[in-house]
Design a protein around this motif. Structure first.
Motif, mmCIF file in Angstrom:
data_model
loop_
_atom_site.group_PDB
_atom_site.id
_atom_site.type_symbol
_atom_site.label_atom_id
_atom_site.label_comp_id
_atom_site.label_asym_id
_atom_site.label_seq_id
_atom_site.Cartn_x
_atom_site.Cartn_y
_atom_site.Cartn_z
ATOM 1 N N THR A 87 2.462 -7.345 4.463
ATOM 2 C CA THR A 87 1.375 -6.601 5.104
ATOM 3 C C THR A 87 0.004 -7.176 4.778
ATOM 4 O O THR A 87 -0.940 -6.981 5.531
ATOM 5 C CB THR A 87 1.371 -5.125 4.660
ATOM 6 N N GLY A 88 -0.136 -7.845 3.625
ATOM 7 C CA GLY A 88 -1.426 -8.372 3.214
ATOM 8 C C GLY A 88 -2.317 -7.316 2.591
ATOM 9 O O GLY A 88 -3.443 -7.578 2.227
ATOM 10 N N VAL A 89 -1.828 -6.096 2.440
ATOM 11 C CA VAL A 89 -2.586 -5.001 1.841
ATOM 12 C C VAL A 89 -1.989 -4.716 0.468
ATOM 13 O O VAL A 89 -0.797 -4.496 0.337
ATOM 14 C CB VAL A 89 -2.505 -3.722 2.716
ATOM 15 N N HIS A 90 -2.841 -4.719 -0.555
ATOM 16 C CA HIS A 90 -2.363 -4.483 -1.916
ATOM 17 C C HIS A 90 -2.650 -3.045 -2.322
ATOM 18 O O HIS A 90 -3.778 -2.584 -2.225
ATOM 19 C CB HIS A 90 -3.046 -5.443 -2.890
ATOM 20 N N ARG A 91 -1.617 -2.335 -2.757
ATOM 21 C CA ARG A 91 -1.767 -0.970 -3.251
ATOM 22 C C ARG A 91 -1.274 -0.926 -4.684
ATOM 23 O O ARG A 91 -0.276 -1.537 -5.011
ATOM 24 C CB ARG A 91 -0.908 0.002 -2.444
ATOM 25 N N THR A 140 6.006 -2.187 4.219
ATOM 26 C CA THR A 140 5.092 -1.678 3.203
ATOM 27 C C THR A 140 4.788 -2.679 2.091
ATOM 28 O O THR A 140 3.843 -2.474 1.341
ATOM 29 C CB THR A 140 5.672 -0.418 2.532
ATOM 30 N N HIS A 141 5.554 -3.732 1.938
ATOM 31 C CA HIS A 141 5.363 -4.671 0.836
ATOM 32 C C HIS A 141 4.142 -5.556 1.070
ATOM 33 O O HIS A 141 3.946 -6.067 2.174
ATOM 34 C CB HIS A 141 6.608 -5.540 0.663
ATOM 35 N N PRO A 142 3.290 -5.728 0.056
ATOM 36 C CA PRO A 142 2.062 -6.525 0.212
ATOM 37 C C PRO A 142 2.305 -7.964 0.661
ATOM 38 O O PRO A 142 1.451 -8.560 1.293
ATOM 39 C CB PRO A 142 1.434 -6.511 -1.178
#
Length: 76
Positions: free
Chosen positions: A48-52, A43-45
């Motif tokens: 994953t490359g996805v920022h939440r 889950t860490h950006p």
């Protein structure tokens, strides 16, 4: 090596954010304890490359409200 200076090293269960779990050895807690992760490689950006944006305790909403009027002027 000196005796009785090292912490107890035992088996614990680690539960990832998706519910999967694995056993590892650690000095945390006591034997049989469970460590539940809030952030892990799934889950860490950084992985994953996805920022939440996570709004913990309304801090993000408070920031947005405070700085709502500041910004670049909109193009007509």
């Amino acid at each position: 090596m000196k005796s009785d200076i090292h912490p107890d090293y035992h088996e614990i269960t680690v539960v990832m954010t998706d519910g999967s779990e694995f056993k590892t050895r650690s000095t945390m807690g006591k034997a049989g304890d469970t460590l539940r992760l809030d952030i892990d490689p799934k889950t860490h950006p950084a992985w994953t490359g996805v920022h939440r944006l996570m709004d913990t305790g309304g801090q993000l909403a408070k920031f947005n409200k405070k700085f709502a009027g500041i910004g670049l002027p909109k193009k007509p």
